[in-house]
Design a protein around this motif. Structure first.
Motif, mmCIF file in Angstrom:
data_model
loop_
_atom_site.group_PDB
_atom_site.id
_atom_site.type_symbol
_atom_site.label_atom_id
_atom_site.label_comp_id
_atom_site.label_asym_id
_atom_site.label_seq_id
_atom_site.Cartn_x
_atom_site.Cartn_y
_atom_site.Cartn_z
ATOM 1 N N LEU A 81 12.395 -26.536 17.748
ATOM 2 C CA LEU A 81 12.050 -26.720 16.340
ATOM 3 C C LEU A 81 10.647 -26.172 16.053
ATOM 4 N N ASP A 82 9.713 -26.403 16.967
ATOM 5 C CA ASP A 82 8.360 -25.850 16.806
ATOM 6 C C ASP A 82 8.390 -24.321 16.819
ATOM 7 N N GLN A 83 9.184 -23.739 17.730
ATOM 8 C CA GLN A 83 9.277 -22.278 17.798
ATOM 9 C C GLN A 83 9.890 -21.718 16.508
ATOM 10 N N ARG A 84 10.906 -22.411 15.978
ATOM 11 C CA ARG A 84 11.523 -21.988 14.722
ATOM 12 C C ARG A 84 10.520 -22.045 13.582
ATOM 13 N N THR A 85 9.716 -23.109 13.555
ATOM 14 C CA THR A 85 8.708 -23.257 12.506
ATOM 15 C C THR A 85 7.704 -22.105 12.565
ATOM 16 N N LEU A 86 7.290 -21.737 13.772
ATOM 17 C CA LEU A 86 6.360 -20.614 13.910
ATOM 18 C C LEU A 86 6.980 -19.310 13.404
ATOM 19 N N LYS A 87 8.276 -19.092 13.706
ATOM 20 C CA LYS A 87 8.951 -17.879 13.241
ATOM 21 C C LYS A 87 9.071 -17.864 11.716
ATOM 22 N N VAL A 88 9.392 -19.012 11.126
ATOM 23 C CA VAL A 88 9.514 -19.103 9.668
ATOM 24 C C VAL A 88 8.165 -18.832 9.003
ATOM 25 N N LYS A 89 7.095 -19.401 9.565
ATOM 26 C CA LYS A 89 5.759 -19.148 8.999
ATOM 27 C C LYS A 89 5.407 -17.674 9.079
ATOM 28 N N ALA A 90 5.706 -17.045 10.226
ATOM 29 C CA ALA A 90 5.400 -15.622 10.386
ATOM 30 C C ALA A 90 6.205 -14.787 9.396
ATOM 31 N N LYS A 101 7.366 -15.769 6.447
ATOM 32 C CA LYS A 101 6.820 -16.000 5.098
ATOM 33 C C LYS A 101 5.541 -15.188 4.889
ATOM 34 N N GLU A 102 4.683 -15.168 5.901
ATOM 35 C CA GLU A 102 3.439 -14.398 5.778
ATOM 36 C C GLU A 102 3.739 -12.906 5.646
ATOM 37 N N LYS A 103 4.721 -12.427 6.411
ATOM 38 C CA LYS A 103 5.078 -11.008 6.344
ATOM 39 C C LYS A 103 5.628 -10.667 4.965
ATOM 40 N N THR A 104 6.502 -11.527 4.431
ATOM 41 C CA THR A 104 7.085 -11.300 3.105
ATOM 42 C C THR A 104 6.001 -11.329 2.029
ATOM 43 N N ALA A 105 5.077 -12.275 2.132
ATOM 44 C CA ALA A 105 3.995 -12.357 1.152
ATOM 45 C C ALA A 105 3.100 -11.121 1.223
ATOM 46 N N LYS A 106 2.851 -10.643 2.425
ATOM 47 C CA LYS A 106 2.003 -9.457 2.595
ATOM 48 C C LYS A 106 2.701 -8.224 1.999
ATOM 49 N N GLU A 107 4.010 -8.091 2.258
ATOM 50 C CA GLU A 107 4.757 -6.957 1.709
ATOM 51 C C GLU A 107 4.815 -7.020 0.180
ATOM 52 N N ALA A 108 4.984 -8.231 -0.366
ATOM 53 C CA ALA A 108 5.030 -8.378 -1.823
ATOM 54 C C ALA A 108 3.686 -8.006 -2.440
ATOM 55 N N LYS A 109 2.608 -8.398 -1.786
ATOM 56 C CA LYS A 109 1.279 -8.072 -2.302
ATOM 57 C C LYS A 109 1.045 -6.568 -2.256
ATOM 58 N N GLU A 110 1.468 -5.929 -1.170
ATOM 59 C CA GLU A 110 1.299 -4.480 -1.056
ATOM 60 C C GLU A 110 2.124 -3.751 -2.118
ATOM 61 N N THR A 111 3.344 -4.229 -2.353
ATOM 62 C CA THR A 111 4.203 -3.623 -3.369
ATOM 63 C C THR A 111 3.587 -3.765 -4.750
ATOM 64 N N GLN A 112 3.051 -4.949 -5.029
ATOM 65 C CA GLN A 112 2.417 -5.190 -6.325
ATOM 66 C C GLN A 112 1.204 -4.285 -6.501
ATOM 67 N N MET A 113 0.413 -4.120 -5.441
ATOM 68 C CA MET A 113 -0.765 -3.253 -5.530
ATOM 69 C C MET A 113 -0.354 -1.803 -5.762
ATOM 70 N N LYS A 114 0.718 -1.357 -5.113
ATOM 71 C CA LYS A 114 1.191 0.021 -5.308
ATOM 72 C C LYS A 114 1.655 0.235 -6.736
ATOM 73 N N GLU A 115 2.408 -0.748 -7.279
ATOM 74 C CA GLU A 115 2.891 -0.630 -8.667
ATOM 75 C C GLU A 115 1.729 -0.574 -9.647
ATOM 76 N N GLU A 116 0.707 -1.415 -9.434
ATOM 77 C CA GLU A 116 -0.460 -1.399 -10.314
ATOM 78 C C GLU A 116 -1.195 -0.072 -10.229
ATOM 79 N N LEU A 117 -1.303 0.455 -9.012
ATOM 80 C CA LEU A 117 -1.970 1.744 -8.828
ATOM 81 C C LEU A 117 -1.184 2.864 -9.509
ATOM 82 N N GLN A 118 0.149 2.823 -9.387
ATOM 83 C CA GLN A 118 0.970 3.853 -10.045
ATOM 84 C C GLN A 118 0.833 3.759 -11.560
ATOM 85 N N LYS A 119 0.771 2.514 -12.116
ATOM 86 C CA LYS A 119 0.598 2.359 -13.549
ATOM 87 C C LYS A 119 -0.750 2.914 -14.004
ATOM 88 N N LYS A 120 -1.795 2.641 -13.217
ATOM 89 C CA LYS A 120 -3.132 3.165 -13.570
ATOM 90 C C LYS A 120 -3.154 4.687 -13.520
#
Length: 105
Positions: free
Chosen positions: A69-78, A80-99
């Motif tokens: 269960l601890d190992q699963r929790t670590l994988k889920v956290k990783a 989530k962090e990866k998804t959040a990082k990708e979403a932030k990068e995508t948002q930054m790219k879209e803003e840059l393209q709009k500018k």
């Protein structure tokens, strides 16, 4: 033989029994307070250090289910962090393209 018999003679034995409680002198109170305080501080300090370094209480006697269960929790956290990082990068790219689109028109 007389000396040995006189040692075990019942008339020479005297017992005293009292129901009055023993009163502790007040001078013994500060050391007891210090000792109890030291044990309390030690316990709280160890728990605090575990929370500080592990982020949770120390787990004793972890079985296989809890370990997995601890190992699963670590994988889920990783993930989530990866998804959040990708979403932030995508948002930054879209803003840059709009500018760039606004500045080029």
């Amino acid at each position: 033989a007389n000396k040995i018999e006189s040692l075990f003679a019942t008339e020479n034995l005297s017992f005293s029994f009292s129901l009055t409680p023993y009163n502790m002198p007040w001078q013994s109170l500060p050391p007891l307070i210090i000792i109890c305080g030291a044990f309390t501080i030690t316990g709280l300090g160890l728990r605090g250090l575990d929370n500080l370094f592990l982020g949770r209480n120390r787990r004793i006697r972890v079985n296989e289910f809890e370990y997995q269960l601890d190992q699963r929790t670590l994988k889920v956290k990783a993930a989530k962090e990866k998804t959040a990082k990708e979403a932030k990068e995508t948002q930054m790219k879209e803003e840059l393209q709009k500018k760039l689109a606004v500045s080029s028109s």
